[in-house]
Enzyme design. Structure first.
Site, short mmCIF file in Angstrom:
data_model
loop_
_atom_site.label_atom_id
_atom_site.label_comp_id
_atom_site.label_asym_id
_atom_site.label_seq_id
_atom_site.Cartn_x
_atom_site.Cartn_y
_atom_site.Cartn_z
N GLY A 77 0.81 -1.21 0.00
CA GLY A 77 0.00 0.00 0.00
C GLY A 77 0.85 1.26 0.00
O GLY A 77 0.53 2.24 -0.68
N THR A 78 1.91 1.26 0.75
CA THR A 78 2.78 2.43 0.85
C THR A 78 3.37 2.78 -0.51
O THR A 78 3.33 3.94 -0.94
CB THR A 78 3.91 2.18 1.87
OG1 THR A 78 3.31 1.91 3.14
CG2 THR A 78 4.83 3.38 1.99
N ASN A 157 -7.92 4.00 8.49
CA ASN A 157 -7.36 2.87 9.22
C ASN A 157 -7.49 3.00 10.74
O ASN A 157 -7.57 2.01 11.44
CB ASN A 157 -5.90 2.66 8.84
CG ASN A 157 -5.12 3.95 8.79
OD1 ASN A 157 -5.46 4.87 8.04
ND2 ASN A 157 -4.07 4.05 9.58
N GLN A 185 -7.85 -0.05 3.35
CA GLN A 185 -8.73 -0.56 4.41
C GLN A 185 -10.13 -0.91 3.89
O GLN A 185 -10.87 -1.62 4.56
CB GLN A 185 -8.85 0.45 5.56
CG GLN A 185 -7.61 0.58 6.40
CD GLN A 185 -7.25 -0.67 7.18
OE1 GLN A 185 -8.07 -1.58 7.37
NE2 GLN A 185 -6.00 -0.75 7.60
N ALA A 206 -2.22 -6.50 0.09
CA ALA A 206 -2.71 -7.86 0.37
C ALA A 206 -2.77 -8.20 1.85
O ALA A 206 -3.66 -8.93 2.28
CB ALA A 206 -1.81 -8.89 -0.35
N CYS A 331 3.74 6.85 18.84
CA CYS A 331 4.56 7.34 19.94
C CYS A 331 5.87 7.87 19.36
O CYS A 331 6.69 7.11 18.87
CB CYS A 331 4.83 6.19 20.90
SG CYS A 331 5.80 6.66 22.31
C1 LIG Z 1 -1.74 -0.41 5.96
C2 LIG Z 1 -2.13 0.78 5.18
C3 LIG Z 1 -1.28 1.31 4.19
C4 LIG Z 1 0.09 0.77 3.94
O1 LIG Z 1 0.07 -0.48 3.32
P1 LIG Z 1 1.38 -1.40 3.39
O2 LIG Z 1 1.08 -2.53 2.49
O3 LIG Z 1 1.51 -1.82 4.83
O4 LIG Z 1 2.53 -0.58 2.94
C5 LIG Z 1 -1.72 2.39 3.49
N1 LIG Z 1 -2.92 2.94 3.70
C6 LIG Z 1 -3.77 2.45 4.62
C7 LIG Z 1 -5.10 3.10 4.81
C8 LIG Z 1 -3.41 1.37 5.40
O5 LIG Z 1 -4.23 0.91 6.34
#
Ligand SMILES: *Cc1c(COP(=O)(O)O)cnc(C)c1O
Length: 392
Positions: A77-78, A157, A185, A206, A331
């Site tokens: 996702g990142t 999230n 999410q 995933a 934190c």
């Molecule tokens: C977890 C998350 C990400 C990041 O995804 P990764 O696969 O962990 O890099 C991005 N956006 C949201 C809303 C997430 O919950």
């Protein structure tokens, strides 16, 4: 329920989920006997290419896209958020240098927007109301002639708050601007069809849907130019060079199929457990508040503030009793900074400090929820006794 050390309760599914054994089973051959490079022309390579393209077919159909060319596999996702924002900024630079995002985005979006700002782009951050919803008038007024991208997440999230993406898309599309949504999410929890939503780019991951970590997707609508972040070979049509993560791609498609087939059943079960948790807490713990209207949040996410105590202390105490959850806040270097999401919703600092996020999943049981409800009143009572803020 008798709980032993072996039975730990996992209520942190928005952080990550356990890989579904069915997903793992489908992935295993691609670590062992079928481990060709999808770019190789021999039989091993052709087999790998075939499963990657099969997975791409599965994925584009499940999100209602127009073709498999619109699916780019990434590392998560990142990376998808980064590629969407950086890639569009570079790809559409000639049209303008203004981008818009919101105050409650994941750090992958917010920090990428900051990077773009440092590279000369103008960034507007849209505020949210006290329930966490995007200020649509603000958004509408923020769009200017030089705006090239709007990025607003589908579901948050930390709080589970769901944005009206169709409505936002109407506003953005009326002005002919590219629209990205972080759908990480939302996947598996909300209907996610790109054409129905009217989005141009969507980030997915995933490991939030019982698939493996380290594999993501960027949906990119046909015809929208994007400049890759890394240089390399021709993989993913040169939009994301690098040898394909074949087992990860297989696992992602498998997890998406399972999410789709179990959609109603899982979400209904999880939602009823979330309400059970909520009711149990309301009945047994005083001075709490839900962050985000409970019926407009994801089926699995409950963000609750226990006033006059620190979320961090609650979660450490829960962990000692075998229950894993999380605070919304990060934190930072010893000082407890309140979550940027709750701050944006103007949650008062005392409540923001006491926020705990429970995120349930398809493996969560009624017994686990009841156990959690049974131990929390004691923990909160103990912590409040020690709290200088609390006067009983
Ligand atoms: C977890 C998350 C990400 C990041 O995804 P990764 O696969 O962990 O890099 C991005 N956006 C949201 C809303 C997430 O919950």
């Amino acid at each position: 329920m008798k709980k032993t050390d072996k039975h730990r309760i996992y209520l942190d599914n928005n952080a990550t989920t356990f890989v579904d054994p069915k997903v793992l089973k489908e992935m295993l051959p691609y670590f062992k006997e079928c481990c060709g490079n999808a770019s190789s022309i021999h039989g091993f390579g052709r087999k790998a290419r075939m499963v990657v393209e099969d997975a791409r077919e599965t994925v584009y159909k499940l999100i209602g896209a127009d073709s498999s060319d619109e699916i780019i596999f990434t590392s998560g996702g990142t990376e998808s958020d980064n590629l969407a924002i950086q890639g569009i900024c570079k790809g559409l630079k000639k049209n303008g240098n203004h981008i818009i995002t919101s105050a409650i985005e994941h750090k992958a979006v917010l920090n990428t927007a900051k990077l773009m700002e440092s590279e000369g782009f103008r960034v507007t951050i849209v505020p949210v109301d006290k329930n966490g919803f995007i200020d649509l008038d603000f958004l509408s007024n923020a769009i200017k002639d030089d705006t090239i991208l709007v990025s607003i997440m589908y579901a948050n999230n930390e709080t589970g708050i769901i944005q009206d993406i169709k409505k936002i898309s109407e506003i953005v599309k009326k002005r002919n601007i590219v629209f990205h949504t972080d759908g990480v999410q939302a996947l598996g929890k909300l209907s996610l069809k790109v054409n129905e939503l009217g989005v141009d780019l969507v980030s997915l991951s995933a490991h939030k849907i019982y698939g493996p970590k380290g594999i993501g997707i960027l949906y990119l609508r046909k015809g929208i130019p994007i400049v890759p972040m890394v240089k390399g070979g021709h993989q993913e049509k040169a939009r994301r060079p690098g040898t394909e993560n074949v087992p990860g791609i297989v696992g992602f498609a498998s997890a998406m199929k399972l999410a789709d087939s179990g959609f109603d059943e899982n979400n209904e079960k999880i939602k009823s457990l979330k309400h059970r948790l909520y009711k149990g807490l309301v009945a047994n713990v005083g001075d709490i508040q839900v962050n985000g209207p409970i019926d407009k949040t994801l089926s699995n996410t409950l963000n609750i503030s226990f006033k006059f105590v620190e979320g961090e202390s609650i979660l450490l105490n829960l962990d000692m009793k075998g229950v894993a959850c999380s605070t919304g806040s990060a934190c930072t270097s010893g000082s407890l900074e309140p979550s940027h999401v709750l701050s944006a919703m103007k949650v008062d600092p005392v409540s923001a400090q006491g926020a705990v996020r429970f995120s349930l999943g398809k493996y969560t049981t009624k017994e686990e929820i009841d156990y959690t409800v049974s131990i929390l009143p004691e923990i909160i009572k103990k912590l409040r006794k020690m709290s200088p803020l609390y006067e009983a």
